[in-house]
Design a protein around this motif. Structure first.
Motif, PDB file in Angstrom:
ATOM      1  N   GLU A 117       4.805  -1.871  17.484  1.00  0.00           N
ATOM      2  CA  GLU A 117       5.947  -2.135  16.597  1.00  0.00           C
ATOM      3  C   GLU A 117       7.143  -2.680  17.362  1.00  0.00           C
ATOM      4  O   GLU A 117       7.796  -3.631  16.924  1.00  0.00           O
ATOM      5  CB  GLU A 117       6.325  -0.865  15.841  1.00  0.00           C
ATOM      6  CG  GLU A 117       5.279  -0.449  14.813  1.00  0.00           C
ATOM      7  CD  GLU A 117       5.685   0.784  14.050  1.00  0.00           C
ATOM      8  OE1 GLU A 117       6.416   1.618  14.619  1.00  0.00           O
ATOM      9  OE2 GLU A 117       5.278   0.921  12.880  1.00  0.00           O
TER      10      GLU A 117
ATOM     11  N   SER B  36      10.260   7.227   9.998  1.00  0.00           N
ATOM     12  CA  SER B  36      10.265   5.768   9.985  1.00  0.00           C
ATOM     13  C   SER B  36      11.312   5.225  10.947  1.00  0.00           C
ATOM     14  O   SER B  36      12.417   5.753  11.040  1.00  0.00           O
ATOM     15  CB  SER B  36      10.556   5.244   8.572  1.00  0.00           C
ATOM     16  OG  SER B  36      10.755   3.847   8.583  1.00  0.00           O
TER      17      SER B  36
ATOM     18  N   SER C  94      -6.651   9.259  -1.392  1.00  0.00           N
ATOM     19  CA  SER C  94      -5.669   8.256  -0.985  1.00  0.00           C
ATOM     20  C   SER C  94      -4.557   8.152  -2.015  1.00  0.00           C
ATOM     21  O   SER C  94      -4.700   8.584  -3.160  1.00  0.00           O
ATOM     22  CB  SER C  94      -6.330   6.887  -0.801  1.00  0.00           C
ATOM     23  OG  SER C  94      -6.839   6.405  -2.040  1.00  0.00           O
TER      24      SER C  94
ATOM     25  N   THR D 246      -0.978   5.306  -2.808  1.00  0.00           N
ATOM     26  CA  THR D 246      -0.266   4.097  -2.405  1.00  0.00           C
ATOM     27  C   THR D 246       1.219   4.240  -2.709  1.00  0.00           C
ATOM     28  O   THR D 246       1.603   4.971  -3.634  1.00  0.00           O
ATOM     29  CB  THR D 246      -0.801   2.849  -3.130  1.00  0.00           C
ATOM     30  OG1 THR D 246      -0.637   3.026  -4.543  1.00  0.00           O
ATOM     31  CG2 THR D 246      -2.272   2.626  -2.820  1.00  0.00           C
TER      32      THR D 246
ATOM     33  N   CYS E  29       5.867  -0.635   0.306  1.00  0.00           N
ATOM     34  CA  CYS E  29       6.255  -0.810   1.708  1.00  0.00           C
ATOM     35  C   CYS E  29       6.463  -2.294   1.971  1.00  0.00           C
ATOM     36  O   CYS E  29       5.824  -3.139   1.351  1.00  0.00           O
ATOM     37  CB  CYS E  29       5.208  -0.235   2.657  1.00  0.00           C
ATOM     38  SG  CYS E  29       3.614  -1.059   2.617  1.00  0.00           S
ATOM     39  N   GLY E  30       7.365  -2.597   2.874  1.00  0.00           N
ATOM     40  CA  GLY E  30       7.660  -3.990   3.155  1.00  0.00           C
ATOM     41  C   GLY E  30       8.345  -4.664   1.989  1.00  0.00           C
ATOM     42  O   GLY E  30       8.942  -4.018   1.126  1.00  0.00           O
TER      43      GLY E  30
ATOM     44  N   GLY F 283       5.304  -5.273  -1.033  1.00  0.00           N
ATOM     45  CA  GLY F 283       3.936  -4.870  -0.747  1.00  0.00           C
ATOM     46  C   GLY F 283       3.698  -3.407  -1.057  1.00  0.00           C
ATOM     47  O   GLY F 283       4.606  -2.661  -1.403  1.00  0.00           O
ATOM     48  N   ARG F 284       2.442  -2.999  -0.942  1.00  0.00           N
ATOM     49  CA  ARG F 284       2.080  -1.603  -1.149  1.00  0.00           C
ATOM     50  C   ARG F 284       1.137  -1.182  -0.028  1.00  0.00           C
ATOM     51  O   ARG F 284       0.241  -1.922   0.356  1.00  0.00           O
ATOM     52  CB  ARG F 284       1.417  -1.394  -2.520  1.00  0.00           C
ATOM     53  CG  ARG F 284       2.328  -1.732  -3.685  1.00  0.00           C
ATOM     54  CD  ARG F 284       1.700  -1.308  -5.004  1.00  0.00           C
ATOM     55  NE  ARG F 284       1.595   0.136  -5.145  1.00  0.00           N
ATOM     56  CZ  ARG F 284       2.599   0.907  -5.550  1.00  0.00           C
ATOM     57  NH1 ARG F 284       3.776   0.378  -5.854  1.00  0.00           N
ATOM     58  NH2 ARG F 284       2.436   2.202  -5.672  1.00  0.00           N
ATOM     59  N   CYS F 285       1.365   0.013   0.493  1.00  0.00           N
ATOM     60  CA  CYS F 285       0.547   0.545   1.579  1.00  0.00           C
ATOM     61  C   CYS F 285      -0.295   1.710   1.060  1.00  0.00           C
ATOM     62  O   CYS F 285       0.153   2.483   0.210  1.00  0.00           O
ATOM     63  CB  CYS F 285       1.429   1.025   2.737  1.00  0.00           C
ATOM     64  SG  CYS F 285       2.345  -0.303   3.553  1.00  0.00           S
ATOM     65  N   THR F 286      -1.512   1.813   1.570  1.00  0.00           N
ATOM     66  CA  THR F 286      -2.419   2.893   1.180  1.00  0.00           C
ATOM     67  C   THR F 286      -2.500   3.918   2.298  1.00  0.00           C
ATOM     68  O   THR F 286      -2.677   3.567   3.467  1.00  0.00           O
ATOM     69  CB  THR F 286      -3.826   2.345   0.886  1.00  0.00           C
ATOM     70  OG1 THR F 286      -3.734   1.360  -0.151  1.00  0.00           O
ATOM     71  CG2 THR F 286      -4.750   3.451   0.428  1.00  0.00           C
ATOM     72  N   PHE F 287      -2.366   5.189   1.944  1.00  0.00           N
ATOM     73  CA  PHE F 287      -2.433   6.287   2.896  1.00  0.00           C
ATOM     74  C   PHE F 287      -3.613   7.188   2.522  1.00  0.00           C
ATOM     75  O   PHE F 287      -3.830   7.486   1.343  1.00  0.00           O
ATOM     76  CB  PHE F 287      -1.127   7.090   2.880  1.00  0.00           C
ATOM     77  CG  PHE F 287       0.073   6.279   3.290  1.00  0.00           C
ATOM     78  CD1 PHE F 287       0.485   6.240   4.613  1.00  0.00           C
ATOM     79  CD2 PHE F 287       0.785   5.543   2.347  1.00  0.00           C
ATOM     80  CE1 PHE F 287       1.584   5.493   4.995  1.00  0.00           C
ATOM     81  CE2 PHE F 287       1.884   4.781   2.712  1.00  0.00           C
ATOM     82  CZ  PHE F 287       2.288   4.756   4.039  1.00  0.00           C
TER      83      PHE F 287
ATOM     84  N   ASP G 241      -5.311   8.079   9.726  1.00  0.00           N
ATOM     85  CA  ASP G 241      -5.245   6.622   9.772  1.00  0.00           C
ATOM     86  C   ASP G 241      -6.672   6.092   9.751  1.00  0.00           C
ATOM     87  O   ASP G 241      -7.437   6.281  10.707  1.00  0.00           O
ATOM     88  CB  ASP G 241      -4.517   6.165  11.040  1.00  0.00           C
ATOM     89  CG  ASP G 241      -4.343   4.655  11.108  1.00  0.00           C
ATOM     90  OD1 ASP G 241      -4.947   3.938  10.282  1.00  0.00           O
ATOM     91  OD2 ASP G 241      -3.597   4.188  11.990  1.00  0.00           O
TER      92      ASP G 241
END
Length: 269
Positions: A28, A82, A149, A151, A154-155, A158-162, A175
């Motif tokens: 990052e 974060s 999971s 979602t 994020c960003g 967008g969408r992030c999946t955990f 992860d």
């Protein structure tokens, strides 16, 4: 104002050299540095053609150099949830820079930068001590057939999946794309025992995130406290290595460049 080619060369090298240490800086920080380095190089070349590079950089320098100096703190603030927590810190600095009478904001920013690494140290030490002294919580539950999971945004749009293991209502995140042993165990290996009753010990990080310490099925230990302790120690070493290398390769050079820029501005006044 007369140009100083040595200053521009030093700025160029300070922006480019750390990019050769991606493994040591962390993904990052490296990605953010790559974007900033590209913009810095383009800005310097464009301004140099107009014979105004040094004066432009110095005029913008206070915010730019401070942003570069705190860039390695992305590693530290990520431990709180974060790295974007750096944004309000940078905003405080900019606000203080625009309103010179609010010097207490500088003190607040400095305190945050000093205290944040200490908090991370305490976080890891507390977790390791809890494992060593068996200060854990216990649960029993049936192992599900597969990982769960959710979602969230994020960003930009967008969408992030955990992903996580849901065991008796307690969620252990993992992860899916990581090759680390704990992530592989929680995201993949444990589901070979689906339907069986597992007894797990766990702790909470930051009073909210569950971290698996041990797990037993049919009197067989599938995950041990020693593995969790080793995971914490490896993760802690990685954090301090990336942070230390970032301070050495990014913060220190740009702090020196900031002092040099102030000297050039003073000489030009």
């Amino acid at each position: 104002m007369k140009e100083n080619p040595l200053f521009l060369l030093a700025l160029f090298l300070a922006s480019i050299v750390p990019l050769f240490f991606k493994k040591w800086l962390g993904a990052e920080v490296w990605m953010m540095l790559a974007v900033i380095a590209a913009l810095t190089v383009m800005f310097s070349l464009f301004a140099l053609l107009k014979q105004q590079a040094t004066s432009h950089i110095i005029a913008f320098g206070r915010v730019f150099f401070f942003g570069m100096i705190i860039l390695p703190y992305m590693v530290i603030f990520k431990e709180f949830s974060s790295w974007s927590l750096l944004i309000p810190l940078l905003a405080c600095y900019i606000f203080a820079d625009l309103h010179r009478h609010l010097k207490w904001l500088y003190v607040l920013v400095a305190m945050a930068l000093l205290v944040a690494p200490m908090v991370v140290y305490v976080k890891y030490d507390t977790a390791k001590q809890a494992i060593i002294h068996h200060s854990t919580q216990t649960l029993s539950g049936s192992i599900p057939k597969s990982k769960s999971s959710f979602t969230k945004p994020c960003g930009k749009g967008g969408r992030c999946t955990f992903y996580f293991l849901d065991l008796a209502g307690v969620k252990f995140q993992c992860d899916l794309h990581s090759k680390k042993t704990m992530d592989t165990f929680i995201c993949q290996d444990i589901y070979q025992h689906a339907g069986k009753i597992a007894t797990a010990q766990y702790i909470f990080e930051n009073q909210k995130k569950a971290r698996l310490v041990s797990l037993r099925v049919d009197n067989q230990t599938l995950w041990s406290p020693e593995q969790t302790l080793a995971w914490y120690q490896h993760r802690e070493r990685t954090v301090w290595r990336e942070f230390g290398v970032g301070l050495l390769l990014i913060s220190l050079p740009f702090a020196l460049l900031f002092l040099w820029a102030r000297r050039l501005a003073f000489q030009a006044a």
